[in-house]
Design a protein around this motif. Structure first.
Motif, PDB file in Angstrom:
ATOM      1  N   LYS A  58     110.539  74.056  25.506  1.00 33.00           N
ATOM      2  CA  LYS A  58     109.509  74.866  26.161  1.00 33.00           C
ATOM      3  C   LYS A  58     108.451  74.031  26.882  1.00 33.00           C
ATOM      4  N   GLY A  59     108.610  72.720  26.873  1.00 37.82           N
ATOM      5  CA  GLY A  59     107.614  71.868  27.512  1.00 37.82           C
ATOM      6  C   GLY A  59     106.285  71.850  26.789  1.00 37.82           C
ATOM      7  N   ALA A  60     106.319  72.083  25.471  1.00 39.72           N
ATOM      8  CA  ALA A  60     105.089  72.124  24.679  1.00 39.72           C
ATOM      9  C   ALA A  60     104.454  70.747  24.581  1.00 39.72           C
ATOM     10  N   ARG A  61     103.166  70.702  24.280  1.00 38.32           N
ATOM     11  CA  ARG A  61     102.454  69.432  24.119  1.00 38.32           C
ATOM     12  C   ARG A  61     102.845  68.733  22.823  1.00 38.32           C
ATOM     13  N   TYR A  62     103.006  69.499  21.730  1.00 38.28           N
ATOM     14  CA  TYR A  62     103.252  68.894  20.425  1.00 38.28           C
ATOM     15  C   TYR A  62     104.602  69.356  19.856  1.00 38.28           C
ATOM     16  N   VAL A 114     107.873  50.064  14.325  1.00 36.99           N
ATOM     17  CA  VAL A 114     107.717  51.121  15.330  1.00 36.99           C
ATOM     18  C   VAL A 114     106.443  51.900  15.009  1.00 36.99           C
ATOM     19  N   TYR A 115     105.650  52.144  16.044  1.00 37.80           N
ATOM     20  CA  TYR A 115     104.400  52.909  15.888  1.00 37.80           C
ATOM     21  C   TYR A 115     104.574  54.257  16.577  1.00 37.80           C
ATOM     22  N   PHE A 116     104.652  55.322  15.784  1.00 39.07           N
ATOM     23  CA  PHE A 116     104.785  56.679  16.314  1.00 39.07           C
ATOM     24  C   PHE A 116     103.395  57.262  16.568  1.00 39.07           C
ATOM     25  N   VAL A 117     103.194  57.774  17.773  1.00 41.82           N
ATOM     26  CA  VAL A 117     101.876  58.314  18.118  1.00 41.82           C
ATOM     27  C   VAL A 117     102.022  59.657  18.822  1.00 41.82           C
ATOM     28  N   THR A 118     101.218  60.626  18.396  1.00 44.70           N
ATOM     29  CA  THR A 118     101.070  61.884  19.112  1.00 44.70           C
ATOM     30  C   THR A 118      99.774  61.797  19.893  1.00 44.70           C
ATOM     31  N   ARG A 119      99.841  61.981  21.196  1.00 47.53           N
ATOM     32  CA  ARG A 119      98.656  61.803  22.041  1.00 47.53           C
ATOM     33  C   ARG A 119      98.021  63.172  22.342  1.00 47.53           C
ATOM     34  N   MET A 120      96.701  63.226  22.208  1.00 49.46           N
ATOM     35  CA  MET A 120      96.004  64.490  22.402  1.00 49.46           C
ATOM     36  C   MET A 120      95.804  64.797  23.877  1.00 49.46           C
ATOM     37  N   VAL A 179     106.151  54.468  20.259  1.00 49.56           N
ATOM     38  CA  VAL A 179     106.967  55.654  20.525  1.00 49.56           C
ATOM     39  C   VAL A 179     106.044  56.869  20.575  1.00 49.56           C
ATOM     40  N   ALA A 180     105.941  57.496  21.740  1.00 45.61           N
ATOM     41  CA  ALA A 180     105.144  58.712  21.901  1.00 45.61           C
ATOM     42  C   ALA A 180     106.055  59.912  21.701  1.00 45.61           C
ATOM     43  N   PHE A 181     105.747  60.722  20.693  1.00 48.12           N
ATOM     44  CA  PHE A 181     106.625  61.855  20.395  1.00 48.12           C
ATOM     45  C   PHE A 181     105.903  63.169  20.719  1.00 48.12           C
ATOM     46  N   ASP A 182     105.544  63.318  21.982  1.00 51.60           N
ATOM     47  CA  ASP A 182     104.830  64.507  22.429  1.00 51.60           C
ATOM     48  C   ASP A 182     105.296  64.876  23.826  1.00 51.60           C
ATOM     49  N   GLY A 183     104.708  65.927  24.368  1.00 52.26           N
ATOM     50  CA  GLY A 183     105.046  66.359  25.714  1.00 52.26           C
ATOM     51  C   GLY A 183     103.944  66.101  26.712  1.00 52.26           C
ATOM     52  N   ALA A 184     103.010  65.236  26.361  1.00 54.38           N
ATOM     53  CA  ALA A 184     101.858  64.967  27.219  1.00 54.38           C
ATOM     54  C   ALA A 184     102.237  64.059  28.385  1.00 54.38           C
ATOM     55  N   LEU A 199     109.728  59.727  23.632  1.00 53.72           N
ATOM     56  CA  LEU A 199     110.878  60.237  22.903  1.00 53.72           C
ATOM     57  C   LEU A 199     111.563  61.391  23.632  1.00 53.72           C
ATOM     58  N   ARG A 200     110.782  62.155  24.380  1.00 54.07           N
ATOM     59  CA  ARG A 200     111.392  63.282  25.104  1.00 54.07           C
ATOM     60  C   ARG A 200     112.332  62.792  26.208  1.00 54.07           C
ATOM     61  N   GLU A 201     112.105  61.570  26.701  1.00 56.06           N
ATOM     62  CA  GLU A 201     112.937  61.014  27.770  1.00 56.06           C
ATOM     63  C   GLU A 201     114.059  60.141  27.233  1.00 56.06           C
ATOM     64  N   ARG A 202     113.814  59.444  26.141  1.00 57.69           N
ATOM     65  CA  ARG A 202     114.800  58.508  25.586  1.00 57.69           C
ATOM     66  C   ARG A 202     114.981  58.778  24.096  1.00 57.69           C
ATOM     67  N   PRO A 203     115.744  59.803  23.738  1.00 52.64           N
ATOM     68  CA  PRO A 203     115.965  60.106  22.323  1.00 52.64           C
ATOM     69  C   PRO A 203     116.742  58.981  21.641  1.00 52.64           C
ATOM     70  N   TYR A 204     116.485  58.831  20.356  1.00 60.68           N
ATOM     71  CA  TYR A 204     117.272  57.884  19.565  1.00 60.68           C
ATOM     72  C   TYR A 204     118.622  58.516  19.207  1.00 60.68           C
ATOM     73  N   PRO A 205     119.615  57.689  18.950  1.00 62.18           N
ATOM     74  CA  PRO A 205     120.892  58.231  18.457  1.00 62.18           C
ATOM     75  C   PRO A 205     120.684  58.980  17.135  1.00 62.18           C
TER      76      PRO A 205
END
Length: 493
Positions: free
Chosen positions: A103-107, A166-172, A208-213, A234-240
């Motif tokens: 749905k193109g959501a932010r989070y 790996v540093y996972f970040v959700t960006r506001m 690794v940014a795991f958001d839709g921002a 992550l939305r562009e380059r998913p892991y296996p």
């Protein structure tokens, strides 16, 4: 990739920048630390955060640990939450991201079991306590325990194992410089707390940014932090499927960073070793955009070696305000200054008047002796790329002037020793965001309140140039003396 800026193994030694900041604040240990400030914004801040360690799971072959900074005026919610994990499996990227992809959501809206650990889960916090940080998406939605054999199958496969941290970040809001830099501050603070610092220095870390921002302002800064690895959206380059991560760091949500944790409505006046350290570190990472990175051609500098060139920069929002005037919120609309067409020429004239009284221009009795003159320019941030265009202008700025808003955050790219920030709090009284940041990093700051009369602002700018020029001249004189001493030593050798 400009690895010359910092050796990639050294750049994650953030303790170095923190220690340098403490040395600056304490005058190399001769000035006592303000304990109240240190508790809120210095070593005490890091200690309190680290001391709140709680295990999310125990036993087995995985770990998942979080650090809860004590809350401050946030009701029943906890403070910032930073987590680390070992042997964590991302079962399926699509299941973890959910609405970000569909749905193109932010989070993300992860499914249970999209993140897996082989240990006994016992989440210490309720969903409500961590919901506004989106940590609930990891702890309550995604994370599930699996048998050790299932973990072994993923983690023993080199093709599906990520050995480096790996540093996972959700960006506001990466389109807002103020909020986007909160992620950088949280990253720096996280590394100060992280126990396995030697691993980072040996292997580096990827982001690794795991958001839709959107990708945001500071992409180049994040690239340099992540080097030699690539940033991964992550939305562009998913892991296996069933990728095993040996070392994971999970970011606190950025709206709970150090410089907003105590609310911008409260004036602090504190120096901060953490904030000073992270700003110096970020400037060093981006140092190739700064003037001092470039040497003078032989002979050119000797013509005017005593002259110091400063810049006064007015941060304009005129193009943005004109284009978006019909869609502004009431908060945005009330901060619009209607007389910028009259204000900018008056500020430019004030700079020229100041220059004309310098001995550089008109030698004689009563002229100003500091060998400093200022250029004047306006800058609409939205018209320039952050790197290198914005940074190159900001790095040459000695007096930054702006109406209250995210543009004021660019004070962090100024040289603290030779610069000044002037903020016009037009209809924005009581918002101490940028006054507090200036205090934290030791940057001279002037609060103009709601005054935006051209003559009033021009007069205050003149005073700021007077004060800033003295510091600029003193720093330049010390640099010239050091250069001469170095040259003399070479000749003697």
């Amino acid at each position: 990739m400009p690895v010359h800026v910092l050796g990639w193994k050294d750049k994650l030694n953030v303790q170095r920048w923190f220690d340098d900041a403490m040395a600056e604040i304490t005058q190399n240990g001769t000035t006592p630390v303000d304990r109240n400030c240190d508790d809120k914004f210095g070593q005490g801040y890091i200690n309190r955060w680290k001391a709140s360690r709680k295990d999310v799971c125990t036993g087995g072959k995985s770990t998942f640990t979080c650090y809860e900074h004590p809350p401050h005026d946030h009701g029943s919610n906890i403070g910032s939450l930073f987590c680390t994990a070992t042997n964590l499996v991302l079962a399926k990227t699509e299941d973890f991201l959910g609405d970000v992809l569909t749905k193109g959501a932010r989070y993300p809206t992860p499914k249970k079991g999209s993140a897996q650990v082989a240990c006994k889960l016992n989440v210490p916090w309720s969903r409500d306590q961590v919901a506004d940080q989106h940590s609930d998406r990891w702890l309550h939605d995604a994370l599930d325990e699996v048998p050790e054999a299932q973990l072994d199958a993923a983690c023993s496969d080199p093709a599906r194992t990520v050995d480096y941290p790996v540093y996972f970040v959700t960006r506001m809001d990466p389109t807002n410089a103020f909020h986007h830099f909160e992620e950088v501050v949280n990253f720096f603070s996280a590394l100060l707390m992280y126990d396995d610092k030697e691993l980072l220095k040996k292997q580096g870390i990827t982001i690794v940014a795991f958001d839709g921002a959107p990708k945001g302002f500071f992409l180049e800064l994040w690239r340099r932090i992540a080097y030699p690895y690539r940033i991964r959206f992550l939305r562009e380059r998913p892991y296996p499927e069933n990728t095993c991560f040996k070392q994971v760091l999970i970011a606190a949500m950025p709206h709970r960073s150090l410089y907003t944790h105590f609310w911008p409505g409260q004036r602090t006046g504190c120096r901060s070793a953490v904030m000073t350290g992270v700003i110096t570190w970020a400037q060093e990472l981006m140092s190739d955009a700064r003037p001092e990175a470039y040497s003078w051609p032989d002979g050119q500098h000797r013509q005017n070696e005593a002259t110091v060139v400063g810049r006064v920069t007015w941060v304009s929002r005129k193009h943005f305000e004109t284009a978006n005037r019909h869609s502004f919120t009431s908060w945005q609309a009330q901060r619009v200054i209607g007389n910028e067409d009259a204000l900018v020429p008056r500020l430019a004239a004030a700079v020229q008047e100041w220059n004309s009284r310098s001995c550089l221009r008109n030698p004689g009795g009563g002229c100003r002796k500091e060998p400093v003159y200022f250029e004047f320019g306006t800058m609409e941030l939205g018209d320039h790329r952050w790197y290198p265009d914005q940074l190159q202008i900001l790095a040459r700025t000695s007096v930054l002037m702006a109406v209250h808003g995210a543009g004021c955050f660019n004070e962090v790219w100024l040289r603290r020793s030779t610069s000044t920030m002037i903020e016009v709090l037009h209809n924005s009284a009581g918002n101490h965001h940028y006054a507090n940041i200036a205090a934290m990093i030791g940057l001279p700051y002037i609060d103009m309140g709601s005054a935006h009369d051209p003559d009033t602002l021009a007069a205050r700018l003149t005073q700021a140039m007077d004060e800033t020029a003295v510091r600029m001249a003193a720093v330049h004189e010390r640099k010239m003396a050091a250069d001469k001493d170095a040259a003399a030593m070479l000749r003697g050798g």
